[in-house]
Design a protein around this motif. Structure first.
Motif, PDB file in Angstrom:
ATOM      1  N   SER A  43       3.347 -11.708  -2.549  1.00 45.73           N
ATOM      2  CA  SER A  43       3.259 -10.321  -2.925  1.00 45.73           C
ATOM      3  C   SER A  43       1.888 -10.053  -2.120  1.00 45.73           C
ATOM      4  O   SER A  43       1.004 -10.495  -2.207  1.00 45.73           O
ATOM      5  N   GLN A  45      -0.238  -6.100  -1.619  1.00 47.52           N
ATOM      6  CA  GLN A  45      -0.593  -4.730  -2.128  1.00 47.52           C
ATOM      7  C   GLN A  45      -1.867  -4.097  -0.915  1.00 47.52           C
ATOM      8  O   GLN A  45      -2.778  -4.713  -0.739  1.00 47.52           O
ATOM      9  N   ASP A  47      -3.782  -0.649  -0.491  1.00 50.57           N
ATOM     10  CA  ASP A  47      -4.309   0.866  -1.025  1.00 50.57           C
ATOM     11  C   ASP A  47      -3.779   1.871  -0.177  1.00 50.57           C
ATOM     12  O   ASP A  47      -4.049   1.515   1.236  1.00 50.57           O
ATOM     13  N   ARG A  53      -0.967   2.739  -3.993  1.00 50.47           N
ATOM     14  CA  ARG A  53      -0.829   1.691  -3.267  1.00 50.47           C
ATOM     15  C   ARG A  53       0.626   1.455  -2.952  1.00 50.47           C
ATOM     16  O   ARG A  53       1.660   1.890  -3.508  1.00 50.47           O
ATOM     17  N   GLU A  55       3.293  -1.899  -2.406  1.00 52.33           N
ATOM     18  CA  GLU A  55       3.450  -3.256  -2.792  1.00 52.33           C
ATOM     19  C   GLU A  55       4.552  -3.646  -1.985  1.00 52.33           C
ATOM     20  O   GLU A  55       5.568  -3.159  -2.097  1.00 52.33           O
ATOM     21  N   GLN A  76       3.352   2.728  -5.565  1.00 50.46           N
ATOM     22  CA  GLN A  76       2.770   2.686  -6.992  1.00 50.46           C
ATOM     23  C   GLN A  76       1.611   3.706  -7.135  1.00 50.46           C
ATOM     24  O   GLN A  76       0.748   4.052  -6.329  1.00 50.46           O
TER      25      GLN A  76
END
Length: 165
Positions: A43, A45, A47, A53, A55, A76
């Motif tokens: 995973s 992520q 920003d 952000r 993912e 997100q």
């Protein structure tokens, strides 16, 4: 009336800025849990702003009668609960591939032993930022699959452990 409107706007701005928090620029780790089988994902992520952000997850999933790979992208929104606790929600989708085992019941209903499918997904979760660059999260991701074998809904609940940088 103007004073009331200005006062309300200042109050709302103060509340919004007090709930604003900084999220890490990047985070990488694993997200592990279960849906229709047990899966682990790498995973990442990134920003995209103060409270948004992206993912990206690439994972392997193994069920009782199948295994497969899946790539997911989720946009997100993040909100601060208190201190280092945040909650987030997002939407996105992905693409995957499943291979059916020889002992899969009802296997003859499907054209092939494997398939490529796509899906739409939502996500909601809670996360905790430690003072060290560690992020723990717990989330739920409902998925709506479009394929022969992978057709219908799936619910993926997972624990994430990520290094922030």
């Amino acid at each position: 009336m103007k004073k009331i409107v200005v006062t309300l706007l200042v109050l709302l701005g103060g509340i919004a800025s007090s709930n604003a928090q900084e999220i890490s620029k990047n985070a990488i780790g694993i997200r592990t849990g279960g849906g229709s089988g047990f899966g682990t994902e790498i995973s990442y992520q990134r920003d995209l702003g103060a409270n948004n952000r992206l993912e990206l997850d690439l994972g392997y999933e193994s069920g009782k009668h199948f295994d497969g790979f899946k790539a997911t992208g989720i946009y997100q929104w993040i909100w601060n609960l208190e201190g280092s606790f945040n909650w987030y929600a997002g939407a996105g989708g992905g693409l995957g591939s499943s291979n059916l085992d020889a002992d899969f019941p009802g296997r003859e209903r499907f054209n092939n032993d494997s398939e490529t499918f796509f899906f739409a997904a939502g996500q909601v979760g809670i996360e905790y930022h430690f003072d060290i660059p560690l992020l723990l999260s717990l989330d739920i991701r409902p998925e709506f699959n479009f394929g022969d074998f992978r057709d219908g809904n799936d619910l993926d609940i997972a624990l994430g452990i990520r290094y922030q940088f």
